[in-house]
Design an enzyme around this catalytic site. Structure first.
Site, mmCIF file in Angstrom:
data_model
loop_
_atom_site.group_PDB
_atom_site.id
_atom_site.type_symbol
_atom_site.label_atom_id
_atom_site.label_comp_id
_atom_site.label_asym_id
_atom_site.label_seq_id
_atom_site.Cartn_x
_atom_site.Cartn_y
_atom_site.Cartn_z
ATOM 1 N N ARG A 1 10.941 -3.837 4.104
ATOM 2 C CA ARG A 1 10.736 -3.605 2.661
ATOM 3 C C ARG A 1 9.991 -4.748 1.977
ATOM 4 O O ARG A 1 9.252 -4.517 1.004
ATOM 5 C CB ARG A 1 12.083 -3.423 1.955
ATOM 6 C CG ARG A 1 12.580 -2.000 1.840
ATOM 7 C CD ARG A 1 13.011 -1.436 3.179
ATOM 8 N NE ARG A 1 13.631 -0.123 3.100
ATOM 9 C CZ ARG A 1 14.942 0.091 3.200
ATOM 10 N NH1 ARG A 1 15.773 -0.924 3.394
ATOM 11 N NH2 ARG A 1 15.422 1.317 3.141
ATOM 12 N N ARG B 1 3.933 12.864 -3.294
ATOM 13 C CA ARG B 1 4.295 12.370 -1.977
ATOM 14 C C ARG B 1 4.317 10.856 -2.094
ATOM 15 O O ARG B 1 3.317 10.257 -2.500
ATOM 16 C CB ARG B 1 3.254 12.766 -0.930
ATOM 17 C CG ARG B 1 3.415 12.025 0.399
ATOM 18 C CD ARG B 1 2.152 12.104 1.256
ATOM 19 N NE ARG B 1 2.346 11.531 2.569
ATOM 20 C CZ ARG B 1 1.935 10.299 2.933
ATOM 21 N NH1 ARG B 1 1.315 9.523 2.079
ATOM 22 N NH2 ARG B 1 2.131 9.877 4.157
ATOM 23 N N ASP C 1 3.934 7.661 -0.428
ATOM 24 C CA ASP C 1 3.448 7.033 0.793
ATOM 25 C C ASP C 1 4.307 5.818 1.139
ATOM 26 O O ASP C 1 4.735 5.082 0.248
ATOM 27 C CB ASP C 1 1.989 6.596 0.555
ATOM 28 C CG ASP C 1 1.415 5.824 1.712
ATOM 29 O OD1 ASP C 1 1.212 6.419 2.779
ATOM 30 O OD2 ASP C 1 1.175 4.605 1.562
ATOM 31 N N GLU D 1 7.644 9.734 2.184
ATOM 32 C CA GLU D 1 7.236 9.560 3.571
ATOM 33 C C GLU D 1 8.119 8.505 4.226
ATOM 34 O O GLU D 1 7.885 7.299 4.082
ATOM 35 C CB GLU D 1 5.762 9.144 3.680
ATOM 36 C CG GLU D 1 5.289 9.152 5.122
ATOM 37 C CD GLU D 1 4.275 8.058 5.464
ATOM 38 O OE1 GLU D 1 3.624 8.203 6.504
ATOM 39 O OE2 GLU D 1 4.142 7.075 4.723
HETATM 40 C C1 5J7 Z 1 4.064 2.926 8.516
HETATM 41 C C2 5J7 Z 1 5.242 3.242 9.179
HETATM 42 O O1 5J7 Z 1 6.442 2.861 8.713
HETATM 43 C C3 5J7 Z 1 5.213 3.973 10.361
HETATM 44 O O2 5J7 Z 1 6.370 4.283 11.009
HETATM 45 C C4 5J7 Z 1 3.962 4.408 10.855
HETATM 46 O O3 5J7 Z 1 3.972 5.147 11.977
HETATM 47 C C5 5J7 Z 1 2.799 4.070 10.177
HETATM 48 C C6 5J7 Z 1 2.833 3.343 9.016
HETATM 49 C C7 5J7 Z 1 1.625 2.972 8.310
HETATM 50 O O4 5J7 Z 1 1.570 3.349 6.984
HETATM 51 C C8 5J7 Z 1 0.531 2.981 6.199
HETATM 52 C C9 5J7 Z 1 0.543 3.375 4.866
HETATM 53 C C10 5J7 Z 1 -0.521 3.003 4.063
HETATM 54 O O5 5J7 Z 1 -0.537 3.354 2.788
HETATM 55 C C11 5J7 Z 1 -1.565 2.239 4.544
HETATM 56 C C12 5J7 Z 1 -1.574 1.854 5.877
HETATM 57 O O6 5J7 Z 1 -2.593 1.152 6.362
HETATM 58 C C13 5J7 Z 1 -0.515 2.225 6.717
HETATM 59 C C14 5J7 Z 1 -0.501 1.827 8.106
HETATM 60 O O7 5J7 Z 1 -1.432 1.143 8.599
HETATM 61 C C15 5J7 Z 1 0.600 2.260 8.889
HETATM 62 O O8 5J7 Z 1 0.680 1.942 10.247
HETATM 63 C C16 5J7 Z 1 -0.399 1.987 11.174
HETATM 64 O O9 5J7 Z 1 -0.135 2.919 12.219
HETATM 65 C C17 5J7 Z 1 0.977 2.592 13.051
HETATM 66 C C18 5J7 Z 1 1.105 3.644 14.159
HETATM 67 C C19 5J7 Z 1 0.828 1.262 13.699
HETATM 68 O O10 5J7 Z 1 2.026 0.975 14.389
HETATM 69 C C20 5J7 Z 1 0.631 0.257 12.600
HETATM 70 O O11 5J7 Z 1 0.371 -0.978 13.213
HETATM 71 C C21 5J7 Z 1 -0.554 0.637 11.726
HETATM 72 O O12 5J7 Z 1 -1.740 0.484 12.470
HETATM 73 C C22 5J7 Z 1 -2.786 -0.203 11.790
HETATM 74 O O13 5J7 Z 1 -3.677 0.758 11.304
HETATM 75 C C23 5J7 Z 1 -3.524 -1.141 12.707
HETATM 76 O O14 5J7 Z 1 -2.631 -2.051 13.247
HETATM 77 C C24 5J7 Z 1 -4.601 -1.835 11.885
HETATM 78 O O15 5J7 Z 1 -5.354 -2.646 12.746
HETATM 79 C C25 5J7 Z 1 -5.519 -0.803 11.242
HETATM 80 O O16 5J7 Z 1 -6.418 -1.453 10.375
HETATM 81 C C26 5J7 Z 1 -4.670 0.169 10.457
HETATM 82 C C27 5J7 Z 1 -5.478 1.334 9.920
HETATM 83 O O17 5J7 Z 1 -4.729 2.024 8.908
HETATM 84 C C28 5J7 Z 1 -4.025 3.119 9.281
HETATM 85 O O18 5J7 Z 1 -3.994 3.500 10.405
HETATM 86 C C29 5J7 Z 1 -3.296 3.812 8.217
HETATM 87 C C30 5J7 Z 1 -2.236 4.590 8.542
HETATM 88 C C31 5J7 Z 1 -1.479 5.344 7.573
HETATM 89 C C32 5J7 Z 1 -0.301 5.916 7.998
HETATM 90 C C33 5J7 Z 1 0.460 6.657 7.151
HETATM 91 O O19 5J7 Z 1 1.612 7.239 7.555
HETATM 92 C C34 5J7 Z 1 0.045 6.855 5.843
HETATM 93 O O20 5J7 Z 1 0.816 7.608 5.044
HETATM 94 C C35 5J7 Z 1 -1.114 6.278 5.411
HETATM 95 C C36 5J7 Z 1 -1.868 5.536 6.264
HETATM 96 CA CA CA Z 2 7.304 -3.144 0.462
#
Ligand code: 5J7
Ligand code: CA
Length: 512
Positions: A173, A210, A212, A248
């Site tokens: 958090r 939603r 996020d 989410e």
């Molecule tokens: C958070 C969680 O708690 C979780 O369980 C999960 O599976 C994903 C996320 C997650 O949420 C995000 C919300 C956002 O508003 C913006 C974000 O950038 C993220 C986000 O990055 C994110 O996690 C990515 O995906 C996971 C599977 C990996 O374990 C994380 O490390 C992370 O991966 C990162 O993705 C890379 O490490 C980084 O290098 C790269 O720049 C980044 C690219 O951004 C995303 O992939 C965005 C994902 C995203 C996921 C969501 O669920 C969402 O609602 C919005 C965006």
């Molecule tokens: Ca936070």
């Protein structure tokens, strides 16, 4: 007694758990990355007439422009300000969309990114969708405005300042999610700025949000913000209607945070649903459709009145995030249609349909190296329009799963059977199953490798029905298979194991 029933009905229909869909509508569709102009058109020409209850839209607020990689979809999850100004359109186009969709009984649900702003390492400048200045080095966002006082840096205890261990609820958090600047949501000032943003959207006419990355926000902070939200705009909603909230929270078990912590605030995305159903329909882990008999809470899912359910979402459809390889998507169209069909026929949860754009998927060592690719776009980065072909499919690489006949007809099926109990379950102990919804609808699946020829009790009134999977009722005719229900309610179903769509669905509004 009447008073009691009225109170009960009223109780069921109020509060942030109620999806606020118009009467007789039961599902929403995520039009991922669509432009507001295209959504307005789609509400009028397709979603309204076909019984869709609403649209989840991509984040409407100003975001960082990312060029390495080139304009990924996830740049929209890096806010710069709360101005309505994104690749989907400006505020005027947004207002026009909300008005036109509401006018045809299709409500708008906003993807609200309120846990964080942009990444900490993106420097400073005005390379954002409306040109608003930011300085990530100083955590400064004058467009809101937020300054470094409004972020969590002092609270986070990890060495990197990022979330390092998902077993530790405090850091999930209070630390940065993949370096995104984490807002101090306990501050009255920050809550106020977020509530102002969401209230502006409510006053324009949106029906809910939603949230996020809700797992990364304290439930108490979310509750405090939700409490500050206005009732919905009375131009379209009854007096006193609360915004629908779905959070989410990715909880597949085994982490420091449980979705239960969020039950009092609103609904929650049930990520176990698509993960497990993908495994069953792919027949992995010795799973069989027969085991779906107690699908829902019986499978360890959250209570049905708390769940928002979906087969895939914008994140896990590209191999990111929850569920991994079992998630079914439009790439696996045959199994996908079955999964969506099952979801829409089954009473559990509030249903969301995914509508995607295609991208050049390219697996290298098990990972899609193109998982970042943004929406179909022109060379200047602007998003391409959704064009509609002669046969009602979409052009310009927009997949439009929601327009697939099988899916669209099951959205209608769910509306028709709404409120009816699951009845007349049948299975062959393997992957042939069938069930009804009261005396209103009946569905049969053959996911076995052998042909199916069975006579089942449907519970439906006698008559000839048009299967809404192989075709549909057109005037007085039927473009699909006709199914005859006898005076005792029984009907014969034959489904080849090699059929493109090995399932049949009948409902009373498609009786010939
Ligand atoms: C958070 C969680 O708690 C979780 O369980 C999960 O599976 C994903 C996320 C997650 O949420 C995000 C919300 C956002 O508003 C913006 C974000 O950038 C993220 C986000 O990055 C994110 O996690 C990515 O995906 C996971 C599977 C990996 O374990 C994380 O490390 C992370 O991966 C990162 O993705 C890379 O490490 C980084 O290098 C790269 O720049 C980044 C690219 O951004 C995303 O992939 C965005 C994902 C995203 C996921 C969501 O669920 C969402 O609602 C919005 C965006
Ligand atoms: Ca936070």
């Amino acid at each position: 007694m009447t008073m009691f029933i009225l109170l009960l009905l009223f109780g069921l229909c109020t509060g942030q758990f109620n999806p606020n869909v118009a009467c007789g509508r039961t599902s929403i569709v995520h039009l991922f990355e669509w432009r507001w102009e295209d959504i307005a058109e789609e509400c009028e020409r397709y979603l309204g007439p076909n019984g869709f209850g609403g649209v989840q839209i991509s984040p409407p607020n100003e975001n960082l422009i990312i060029t390495n990689p080139n304009r990924p979809w996830w740049e929209r999850y890096q806010p710069i300000s709360y101005q309505i100004c994104s690749r989907s359109g400006d505020e005027q186009q947004f207002r026009d969309m909300v008005t036109r969709c509401n006018n045809v009984q299709v409500h708008i649900y906003v993807d609200a990114v309120i846990n964080h702003m942009c990444g900490s390492g993106v420097g400073k400048g005005n390379f954002s969708t409306c040109g608003t200045y930011y300085n990530s080095n100083e955590s400064s966002f004058p467009g809101v405005p937020y300054s470094h006082h409004d972020f969590n840096d002092k609270k986070c205890k990890t060495g990197s300042g990022d979330i390092e261990n998902y077993g530790d609820a405090d850091q999930v958090r209070d630390c940065r999610l993949v370096s995104l600047l984490d807002l101090a949501l306990e501050k009255d000032y920050v809550r106020g700025k977020i509530a102002d943003y969401l209230n502006k959207l409510i006053d324009i006419g949106v029906a809910g949000f939603r949230l996020d990355a809700a797992k990364h926000m304290w439930p108490g902070d979310i509750q405090a913000i939700v409490t500050r939200l206005n009732d919905l705009n009375t131009k379209w909603f009854p007096n006193g209607t609360r915004p629908f909230i779905f959070q989410e929270v990715i909880d597949l078990g085994g982490e420091g945070i449980s979705c239960k912590e969020y039950f009092d605030i609103g609904r929650i995305t049930e990520f176990k649903y698509g993960t497990k159903l993908g495994i069953v329909i792919r027949k992995w882990d010795n799973e069989k459709m027969a085991y779906l008999k107690n699908w829902g809470e019986g499978w360890g899912f959250m209570p049905t009145d708390r769940a928002t359910v979906f087969i895939d979402n914008h994140d896990n459809q590209r191999g990111h995030g929850a569920g991994g390889a079992s998630i079914l998507t439009f790439f696996d169209s045959r199994l996908y249609k079955m999964a969506v069909g099952f979801m829409l026929a089954h009473p559990y949860g509030f249903t969301r349909i995914m509508s995607s754009y295609s991208w050049p998927r390219n697996f290298v060592d098990g990972k899609d190296i193109n998982d970042w690719v943004g929406p179909p776009s022109h060379s200047d980065g602007s998003t391409k329009a959704v064009t509609i072909n002669e046969d009602d499919t979409c052009g310009n690489d927009w997949v439009c799963e929601h327009r697939w006949r099988q899916i669209k007809n099951m959205v209608i099926f769910r509306n028709v059977v709404s409120g009816q109990a699951l009845t007349n379950w049948w299975d062959n102990g393997e992957n042939q199953i069938a069930f009804g919804r009261g005396n209103v609808g009946f569905i049969v699946f053959n996911n076995d490798c052998r042909d199916m020829d069975v006579t089942l009790n449907t519970g439906l009134p006698a008559g000839t029905y048009c299967d809404v999977i192989s075709g549909q009722k057109d005037g007085t005719g039927c473009s699909g298979t006709e199914i005859t229900v006898s005076s005792t309610g029984s009907a014969r179903f034959t489904i080849s194991s090699s059929a493109e769509d090995p399932f049949i669905a009948i409902q009373v509004n498609a009786k010939l």
